[in-house]
Design a protein around this motif. Structure first.
Motif, PDB file in Angstrom:
ATOM      1  N   LEU A 137     -16.155 -14.450 -32.022  1.00  0.00           N
ATOM      2  CA  LEU A 137     -14.825 -13.851 -31.960  1.00  0.00           C
ATOM      3  C   LEU A 137     -14.867 -12.343 -32.171  1.00  0.00           C
ATOM      4  O   LEU A 137     -13.824 -11.711 -32.371  1.00  0.00           O
ATOM      5  N   LYS A 139     -15.821 -10.356 -34.587  1.00  0.00           N
ATOM      6  CA  LYS A 139     -15.174  -9.901 -35.805  1.00  0.00           C
ATOM      7  C   LYS A 139     -15.883  -8.700 -36.438  1.00  0.00           C
ATOM      8  O   LYS A 139     -15.330  -8.052 -37.316  1.00  0.00           O
ATOM      9  N   GLN A 238     -18.906 -14.122 -26.059  1.00  0.00           N
ATOM     10  CA  GLN A 238     -17.483 -14.476 -26.111  1.00  0.00           C
ATOM     11  C   GLN A 238     -17.006 -15.060 -24.778  1.00  0.00           C
ATOM     12  O   GLN A 238     -16.162 -15.960 -24.760  1.00  0.00           O
ATOM     13  N   GLN A 242     -15.151 -18.675 -24.226  1.00  0.00           N
ATOM     14  CA  GLN A 242     -13.849 -18.826 -23.559  1.00  0.00           C
ATOM     15  C   GLN A 242     -13.941 -19.811 -22.396  1.00  0.00           C
ATOM     16  O   GLN A 242     -13.021 -20.613 -22.165  1.00  0.00           O
TER      17      GLN A 242
END
Length: 359
Positions: A137, A139, A238, A242
């Motif tokens: 994600l 982060k 990522q 997805q």
């Protein structure tokens, strides 16, 4: 340090082996667990001596008059990683309890060691879960991710392929999966796991995914759905995540494993907001929404790739009955099944109806 919760757990494990009373004492000399609840929280001087001397101490009847909080029996220091972490006491005639004192001590130390390894395993699992969460994600900065990956022994130079697994019941997943050393698997919420596959040829990946799916279904005794993203670099992980999510959303009981690379129309449909999907399916199917028999007929018609023979066979009806139902669908919806645009509208609306109903 011996935690009270662990001491109570150990007490429950071993109390069935002997009839005598048991106590568990911490390094301060306080009884933290006992088969006699009245003794919990009291000071035990004999246990303190046993810890300081790091050897078994026999408590006699005479000692009961001299030492604080003791009863006749034996006190045995408990060792973990060559350090005294507490004392287990067995109340009773020393002559009676001595023969199995060492056995109880060894059992206690093994239970403490087992708990330590379990705590360490869970800590490592949580650390890995947190890292994967931050990695997928985005982060943290790439530099921070690289440093943490190095500490965890994860090779970020390898391309990765994300697989997202979801099951329908509350069963905890604790089954062995055939994975490569560079594959990463972590829990992803209560009913999900995420798998980051190291590079492999398409055939091997498909076999591995099928094997994992089969093992998980056997373990959970419930449907398991599995969406697989495409192979990508670790810096672009990522996108594969997805894709795996998108593929997972299109899974059905008939097709529980979906690779994003196989998606066509679904890619476009996934981008449409749920409110628009609801409005579209209601507009197209409003006249047949209450007609369960006609809806099931239409769904089966599409599942059978528009084959009248296969549709009738799957529904266990005569071909004439099928013709009648299809004509009725055309009449109620004012759409023609031989018209490509109308056929597409019906197919898409059924997809949307199923998705909105599920949500």
């Amino acid at each position: 340090m011996l935690k009270t919760s662990l001491a109570k757990k150990i007490m429950r494990e071993i109390k069935d082996f002997i009839k005598e009373d048991l106590i568990m004492v911490d390094t301060e000399g306080t009884i933290i667990a006992s088969t006699d609840s009245k003794r919990v929280g009291t000071f035990h001087e004999g246990a303190l001596f046993a810890m300081k001397e790091n050897q078994m101490r026999v408590i006699t009847k005479a000692d009961e008059q001299i030492l604080q909080g003791v009863r006749a029996g034996i006190n045995l220091p408990i060792l973990h990683q060559q350090k005294v972490v507490g004392v287990i006491g067995i109340t009773g005639s020393p002559e009676t309890v001595l023969p199995y004192g060492e056995l109880i001590k060894k059992m206690t130390e093994l239970l403490i060691q087992e708990n330590h390894y379990q705590d360490q395993f869970e800590w490592e699992a949580r650390t890995l879960e947190t890292f994967v969460f931050d990695w997928l994600l985005a982060k943290e900065s790439l530099t921070s991710i690289e440093k943490r990956a190095e500490l965890l022994g994860i090779n970020l130079q390898l391309p990765r392929q994300v697989a997202l697994m979801e099951w329908q019941n509350e069963s905890a997943i604790a089954t062995e999966l055939a994975l490569n050393p560079d594959d990463i698997i972590v829990r992803w919420g209560e009913k999900r796991m995420i798998l980051l596959l190291a590079p492999s040829d398409e055939e091997s990946t498909t076999r591995k995914i099928s094997s994992i799916h089969q093992k998980l279904e056997n373990h959970t005794q419930a449907p398991v759905f599995l969406g697989v993203g495409q192979n990508t670099s670790s810096t672009n992980i990522q996108s594969s995540y997805q894709e795996a999510e998108r593929a997972l959303k299109t899974c059905t009981p008939e097709k529980p494993i979906v690779f994003d690379s196989d998606l066509r129309l679904e890619i476009m449909l996934q981008a449409i907001p749920l409110t628009e999907k609801t409005a579209f399916s209601s507009r197209i199917l409003k006249s047949v929404l209450e007609e369960n028999e006609l809806l099931e007929t239409l769904k089966t018609y599409f599942k059978s790739h528009l084959s009248l023979k296969d549709t009738a066979m799957m529904l266990h009806i005569h071909i004439n009955t099928l013709h009648y139902r299809l004509r009725k669908i055309e009449s109620l919806t004012n759409l023609q099944l031989k018209n490509v645009d109308d056929l597409t509208a019906l197919n898409v609306s059924l997809h949307f109806l199923e998705e909105t109903t599920k949500n």
